[in-house]
Enzyme design. Structure first.
Site, PDB file in Angstrom:
ATOM      1  N   GLU A 199      12.171 -13.378 -19.099  1.00  0.00           N
ATOM      2  CA  GLU A 199      11.743 -11.994 -18.877  1.00  0.00           C
ATOM      3  C   GLU A 199      10.707 -11.575 -19.934  1.00  0.00           C
ATOM      4  O   GLU A 199       9.703 -10.933 -19.607  1.00  0.00           O
ATOM      5  CB  GLU A 199      12.979 -11.073 -18.909  1.00  0.00           C
ATOM      6  CG  GLU A 199      12.723  -9.582 -19.069  1.00  0.00           C
ATOM      7  CD  GLU A 199      12.017  -8.925 -17.890  1.00  0.00           C
ATOM      8  OE1 GLU A 199      11.749  -9.611 -16.887  1.00  0.00           O
ATOM      9  OE2 GLU A 199      11.683  -7.732 -18.017  1.00  0.00           O
ATOM     10  N   LYS A 228       6.911 -10.429 -18.814  1.00  0.00           N
ATOM     11  CA  LYS A 228       6.395  -9.099 -19.138  1.00  0.00           C
ATOM     12  C   LYS A 228       5.077  -9.211 -19.879  1.00  0.00           C
ATOM     13  O   LYS A 228       4.129  -8.484 -19.617  1.00  0.00           O
ATOM     14  CB  LYS A 228       7.429  -8.358 -19.984  1.00  0.00           C
ATOM     15  CG  LYS A 228       7.563  -6.926 -19.688  1.00  0.00           C
ATOM     16  CD  LYS A 228       8.485  -6.526 -18.580  1.00  0.00           C
ATOM     17  CE  LYS A 228       8.396  -7.279 -17.285  1.00  0.00           C
ATOM     18  NZ  LYS A 228       9.470  -6.937 -16.363  1.00  0.00           N
ATOM     19  N   LYS A 262       3.291  -2.830  -7.441  1.00  0.00           N
ATOM     20  CA  LYS A 262       4.685  -2.633  -7.835  1.00  0.00           C
ATOM     21  C   LYS A 262       5.636  -3.351  -6.891  1.00  0.00           C
ATOM     22  O   LYS A 262       6.587  -3.975  -7.317  1.00  0.00           O
ATOM     23  CB  LYS A 262       4.974  -1.134  -7.859  1.00  0.00           C
ATOM     24  CG  LYS A 262       6.416  -0.778  -8.216  1.00  0.00           C
ATOM     25  CD  LYS A 262       6.683  -1.034  -9.667  1.00  0.00           C
ATOM     26  CE  LYS A 262       8.088  -0.682 -10.082  1.00  0.00           C
ATOM     27  NZ  LYS A 262       8.484  -1.422 -11.289  1.00  0.00           N
ATOM     28  N   ARG A 300       1.911   1.412  -5.903  1.00  0.00           N
ATOM     29  CA  ARG A 300       2.056   0.439  -4.814  1.00  0.00           C
ATOM     30  C   ARG A 300       0.762  -0.323  -4.538  1.00  0.00           C
ATOM     31  O   ARG A 300       0.775  -1.338  -3.828  1.00  0.00           O
ATOM     32  CB  ARG A 300       2.487   1.150  -3.527  1.00  0.00           C
ATOM     33  CG  ARG A 300       3.817   1.845  -3.623  1.00  0.00           C
ATOM     34  CD  ARG A 300       4.136   2.535  -2.314  1.00  0.00           C
ATOM     35  NE  ARG A 300       4.257   1.591  -1.234  1.00  0.00           N
ATOM     36  CZ  ARG A 300       5.370   0.962  -0.902  1.00  0.00           C
ATOM     37  NH1 ARG A 300       6.468   1.199  -1.575  1.00  0.00           N
ATOM     38  NH2 ARG A 300       5.389   0.113   0.093  1.00  0.00           N
ATOM     39  N   HIS A 304      12.902 -31.785 -25.085  1.00  0.00           N
ATOM     40  CA  HIS A 304      12.598 -32.552 -23.874  1.00  0.00           C
ATOM     41  C   HIS A 304      11.166 -32.315 -23.417  1.00  0.00           C
ATOM     42  O   HIS A 304      10.813 -32.664 -22.293  1.00  0.00           O
ATOM     43  CB  HIS A 304      13.587 -32.195 -22.765  1.00  0.00           C
ATOM     44  CG  HIS A 304      15.003 -32.485 -23.146  1.00  0.00           C
ATOM     45  ND1 HIS A 304      15.539 -33.746 -23.093  1.00  0.00           N
ATOM     46  CD2 HIS A 304      15.971 -31.675 -23.651  1.00  0.00           C
ATOM     47  CE1 HIS A 304      16.801 -33.702 -23.519  1.00  0.00           C
ATOM     48  NE2 HIS A 304      17.077 -32.455 -23.877  1.00  0.00           N
ATOM     49  N   CYS A 318       0.857  -1.180   0.000  1.00  0.00           N
ATOM     50  CA  CYS A 318       0.000   0.000   0.000  1.00  0.00           C
ATOM     51  C   CYS A 318       0.890   1.225   0.000  1.00  0.00           C
ATOM     52  O   CYS A 318       2.067   1.148   0.348  1.00  0.00           O
ATOM     53  CB  CYS A 318      -0.881   0.023   1.247  1.00  0.00           C
ATOM     54  SG  CYS A 318      -1.885  -1.454   1.412  1.00  0.00           S
ATOM     55  N   GLU A 353       2.225 -10.378 -17.482  1.00  0.00           N
ATOM     56  CA  GLU A 353       1.739  -9.480 -16.437  1.00  0.00           C
ATOM     57  C   GLU A 353       0.967  -8.290 -16.968  1.00  0.00           C
ATOM     58  O   GLU A 353       0.060  -7.809 -16.294  1.00  0.00           O
ATOM     59  CB  GLU A 353       2.848  -9.064 -15.469  1.00  0.00           C
ATOM     60  CG  GLU A 353       3.898  -8.135 -15.977  1.00  0.00           C
ATOM     61  CD  GLU A 353       4.887  -7.737 -14.861  1.00  0.00           C
ATOM     62  OE1 GLU A 353       6.045  -7.511 -15.191  1.00  0.00           O
ATOM     63  OE2 GLU A 353       4.494  -7.644 -13.683  1.00  0.00           O
ATOM     64  N   TRP A 374      -3.683  -1.985  -1.700  1.00  0.00           N
ATOM     65  CA  TRP A 374      -3.686  -3.266  -2.419  1.00  0.00           C
ATOM     66  C   TRP A 374      -4.152  -4.273  -1.385  1.00  0.00           C
ATOM     67  O   TRP A 374      -3.462  -4.544  -0.407  1.00  0.00           O
ATOM     68  CB  TRP A 374      -2.290  -3.593  -2.930  1.00  0.00           C
ATOM     69  CG  TRP A 374      -2.235  -4.779  -3.836  1.00  0.00           C
ATOM     70  CD1 TRP A 374      -2.407  -4.788  -5.185  1.00  0.00           C
ATOM     71  CD2 TRP A 374      -1.954  -6.126  -3.461  1.00  0.00           C
ATOM     72  NE1 TRP A 374      -2.259  -6.064  -5.669  1.00  0.00           N
ATOM     73  CE2 TRP A 374      -1.989  -6.906  -4.636  1.00  0.00           C
ATOM     74  CE3 TRP A 374      -1.698  -6.767  -2.248  1.00  0.00           C
ATOM     75  CZ2 TRP A 374      -1.768  -8.284  -4.633  1.00  0.00           C
ATOM     76  CZ3 TRP A 374      -1.482  -8.134  -2.243  1.00  0.00           C
ATOM     77  CH2 TRP A 374      -1.519  -8.872  -3.434  1.00  0.00           C
ATOM     78  N   ASN A 419       0.255  -0.165   6.097  1.00  0.00           N
ATOM     79  CA  ASN A 419       0.777  -1.014   5.021  1.00  0.00           C
ATOM     80  C   ASN A 419       1.367  -2.242   5.687  1.00  0.00           C
ATOM     81  O   ASN A 419       2.098  -2.111   6.667  1.00  0.00           O
ATOM     82  CB  ASN A 419       1.870  -0.253   4.262  1.00  0.00           C
ATOM     83  CG  ASN A 419       2.565  -1.126   3.230  1.00  0.00           C
ATOM     84  OD1 ASN A 419       1.935  -1.961   2.586  1.00  0.00           O
ATOM     85  ND2 ASN A 419       3.856  -0.933   3.067  1.00  0.00           N
ATOM     86  N   GLY A 420       1.045  -3.440   5.182  1.00  0.00           N
ATOM     87  CA  GLY A 420       1.624  -4.657   5.760  1.00  0.00           C
ATOM     88  C   GLY A 420       0.538  -5.586   6.276  1.00  0.00           C
ATOM     89  O   GLY A 420      -0.636  -5.445   5.914  1.00  0.00           O
TER      90      GLY A 420
HETATM   91  O1  M6R Z   1      11.165  -4.458  -6.277  1.00  0.00           O
HETATM   92  P1  M6R Z   1      11.750  -5.786  -6.695  1.00  0.00           P
HETATM   93  O2  M6R Z   1      12.772  -5.659  -7.768  1.00  0.00           O
HETATM   94  O3  M6R Z   1      12.259  -6.579  -5.525  1.00  0.00           O
HETATM   95  O4  M6R Z   1      10.526  -6.598  -7.290  1.00  0.00           O
HETATM   96  C1  M6R Z   1      10.689  -7.931  -7.678  1.00  0.00           C
HETATM   97  C2  M6R Z   1       9.501  -8.398  -8.486  1.00  0.00           C
HETATM   98  O5  M6R Z   1       8.330  -8.304  -7.725  1.00  0.00           O
HETATM   99  C3  M6R Z   1       9.324  -7.580  -9.765  1.00  0.00           C
HETATM  100  O6  M6R Z   1      10.466  -7.620 -10.569  1.00  0.00           O
HETATM  101  C4  M6R Z   1       8.131  -8.122 -10.569  1.00  0.00           C
HETATM  102  O7  M6R Z   1       8.384  -9.395 -11.039  1.00  0.00           O
HETATM  103  C5  M6R Z   1       7.812  -7.160 -11.719  1.00  0.00           C
HETATM  104  N1  M6R Z   1       6.428  -6.786 -11.693  1.00  0.00           N
HETATM  105  C6  M6R Z   1       8.132  -7.724 -13.055  1.00  0.00           C
HETATM  106  O8  M6R Z   1       7.891  -6.808 -14.084  1.00  0.00           O
END
Ligand code: M6R
Length: 616
Positions: A485, A489, A611, A27, A508, A2, A492, A76, A102-103
């Site tokens: 990666e 991307k 995020k 966030r 395989h 949050c 998500e 969130w 937050n938490g």
């Molecule tokens: O803030 P961080 O780099 O620790 O975050 C790690 C992952 O949560 C972050 O890279 C996530 O996978 C992204 N949304 C990917 O685009």
């Protein structure tokens, strides 16, 4: 997960809170709220499910009396769904007290039972409201907000940043943190609190990072920080290295588009100041030579995209330093009793510096005697503070949930770390190291070339592919994590099924997925530098093409071997093998963004995601 903002000063607080929340919306964005002690001395509160815009519209239609003390929250959801009732702030003490959080408060059920038995009632399903009601009870007992707050936080278990204010005490906001971020912004006759500096950077760049288990009380002219026992503690001042404009969208259609365009700068700024006479010297690591000379193993820990950066970095780190390197997902690492000794170096990678799984893994490693270095993009964040040393990536603020420019900056930082350690240990000939430095310094211009040459092309075929249901990505060696990666991307932000595979693994199992029309991206290694691997990947391309795959290759300029089998060719400039991933990932970032945009999706705030993942 949050975003939290607090303000005390002499200006009307609502605008300040809303603009802070808009910078923290990355966030969490499923509900938002503000509470303000109005100039009439009463506490007013408004909260709404939905994005910040819903709250903004509501406040515009039905204004809340303004005042100079306020707190704001963007959520969130963890405990309780995203509803108006579960949104923060939560009120207590006859609605005179407001709390945001937050938490996760792990012992909330037990505390709630205690309060229910005393006749208190609740209006939400959240753990936060339990803290608010408890604070109300303690305030009634002591008559002092700071004392009551100290009593409450000492009873909470789990991870939390809490802010509170009471209408009996205008001009005061109290905050506390445990395993969750909170930073202080110092103004002239006004002070701020925020989950990160983005909350207040448009008002001040002077900040204080408060430590674990500390409480802060801000008033217009003062800031007091104590530990949970009420003893004064030293706080670390720092100046925010970027300005408010860096966290604005500018003229871009999305933060993600802006951040992809900043990939060249993210690499260049991460290198800046760390190369001396052609050799890598990281100033932040000065004085730590013994640490790097004493290690016999490196474990890289991270999550998501940061873990893929770790996987790319492993190849160079191992080759240049001749130290064995493992890369592990942080959440797997600490649940399997890993072998850690004082000679193990644990390198964490995190853009936010707040990812709970990574933070817990760093703490775990430290408790077991390992040395820790944090690669992080966020000043004042928790993970660097918990580590023996920090190498900051200087990618600038990354707002879009999908990590892009931070990824290339993380690989860059790992390469710098590898070259720094290799120099100390003498594991790489000086001329070879100098060549690598030269290659690294050429990367920003080459990324800019990829953006220039391929952006429109990739966006166009992303639009053509908007109705695709599944995309596969293949890569080998350093191209393998790039395939992972590319797939992450796409998943998500476009909600399309996507998988990345090691190209050598194709036969395989994954080749069974290939049917006519299946789009497959293939990251092709250089035929000049990796002839053997190149040949093998070209064979893979032929195998999938023979089964009807629609093949999109990412290959270096002049590689003609791929042409007969490719439906689309995306070109990257020539580079030495370790530097190809920094170029090959760029069209994949553009593709994911282009396809999500073509589907009409919000690329900055994808569904279900936040995020930074600050809960385990
Ligand atoms: O803030 P961080 O780099 O620790 O975050 C790690 C992952 O949560 C972050 O890279 C996530 O996978 C992204 N949304 C990917 O685009």
């Amino acid at each position: 997960m949050c975003g939290i903002v607090g303000y005390v000063g002499s200006r009307p607080s609502q605008g300040i809170l809303l603009s802070g929340l808009s910078r923290l919306e990355y966030r969490g964005y499923d509900s938002a709220g503000v509470a303000v002690i109005g100039d009439d001395g009463t506490l007013g509160m408004r909260k709404r499910a939905g994005k910040l815009a819903v709250l903004r519209d509501d406040l515009a239609a039905h204004p809340l009396a303004d005042g100079t003390t306020g707190i704001g929250h963007t959520r969130w959801a963890t405990h309780g769904g995203p509803t108006d009732a579960n949104a923060h702030p939560h009120l207590a003490d006859d609605d005179k007290l407001a709390v945001i959080h937050n938490g996760i408060i792990e012992n909330f059920a037990e505390l709630k039972d205690e309060l229910l038995a005393e006749g208190y009632t609740f209006r939400s399903e959240t753990d936060t409201e339990v803290a608010a009601v408890l604070l109300g009870r303690e305030y009634r007992a002591s008559g002092d907000l700071v004392t009551a707050f100290r009593t409450v936080v000492a009873r909470l278990e789990g991870a939390f940043t809490l802010l509170a204010m009471h209408e009996d005490a205008p001009g005061l906001v109290v905050g506390a943190r445990r395993n969750s971020p909170l930073v202080i912004g110092l103004g002239e006759g006004e002070n701020f609190l925020g989950s990160d500096v983005a909350a207040f950077v448009e008002h001040t760049r002077n900040a204080l990072a408060i430590g674990q288990d500390e409480i802060v009380a801000i008033r217009p002219g003062s800031v007091e920080v104590t530990n949970f026992d009420g003893e004064d503690v030293e706080v670390e001042p720092f100046e925010v290295v970027w300005d408010a404009a860096a966290a604005e969208k500018g003229g871009w259609s999305s933060f993600m588009a802006k951040e992809v365009s900043e990939e060249p700068d993210a690499v260049a700024n991460t290198i800046r100041g760390r190369v001396r006479d052609g050799a890598v010297v990281i100033p932040e690591l000065e004085g730590l030579d013994e640490l790097f000379l004493g290690i016999d193993r490196i474990v890289v820990i991270a999550c998501g995209t940061a873990a893929y950066a770790g996987q790319v970095g492993k190849y160079a780190l191992e080759q240049w330093t001749r130290i064995p390197v493992d890369v592990e997902l942080a959440h797997e690492f600490r649940y399997r009793d890993p072998v850690l000794t004082p000679r193990t170096l644990v390198v964490s990678i995190s853009q936010s510096g707040e990812t709970m799984d990574t933070l817990m893994a760093v703490k775990y490693a430290r408790e077991r005697g390992a040395k820790t270095v944090s690669i992080c993009n966020t000043q004042g964040a928790t993970i660097p503070r918990e580590s023996d040393a920090i190498v900051y990536t200087h990618a600038g603020p990354e707002v879009a949930v999908a990590s892009t420019k931070a990824f290339v900056a993380q690989i860059t930082a790992l390469y710098l770390l590898a070259l720094h350690v290799a120099r100390l240990r003498g594991s790489l000939a000086a001329e070879v190291a100098a060549e690598q430095v030269h290659e690294l310094e050429a990367v920003p211009a080459k990324i800019a070339q990829v953006l220039e040459a391929e952006q429109a092309h990739v966006e166009q075929f992303a639009r053509w592919m908007a109705d695709t249901h599944s995309v596969l990505f293949l890569g080998r060696h350093v191209g393998y994590p790039i395939a992972l990666e590319g797939a992450l991307k796409l998943k998500e932000i476009s909600y399309i099924h996507a998988e990345g595979f090691a190209a050598g693994e194709l036969k395989h199992g994954p080749i069974a997925l290939i049917e006519p029309g299946q789009p497959v991206f293939v990251i092709v290694p250089s035929p000049r530098e990796s002839a053997e691997l190149h040949k093998k990947v070209v064979s893979n391309i032929q195998e999938i093409r023979a089964r009807g795959a629609r093949v999109i290759v990412v290959a270096e300029e002049g590689d003609a071997a791929v042409l007969p089998f490719a439906d689309e060719v995306l070109r990257i400039p020539l580079a030495a093998p370790f530097f190809e991933p920094l170029l090959a990932v760029v069209p994949l970032h553009i593709f994911a963004m282009g396809l999500a945009t073509a589907k009409g999706l919000d690329v900055d705030q994808p569904r279900n995601l936040a995020k930074s993942v600050t809960v385990e």
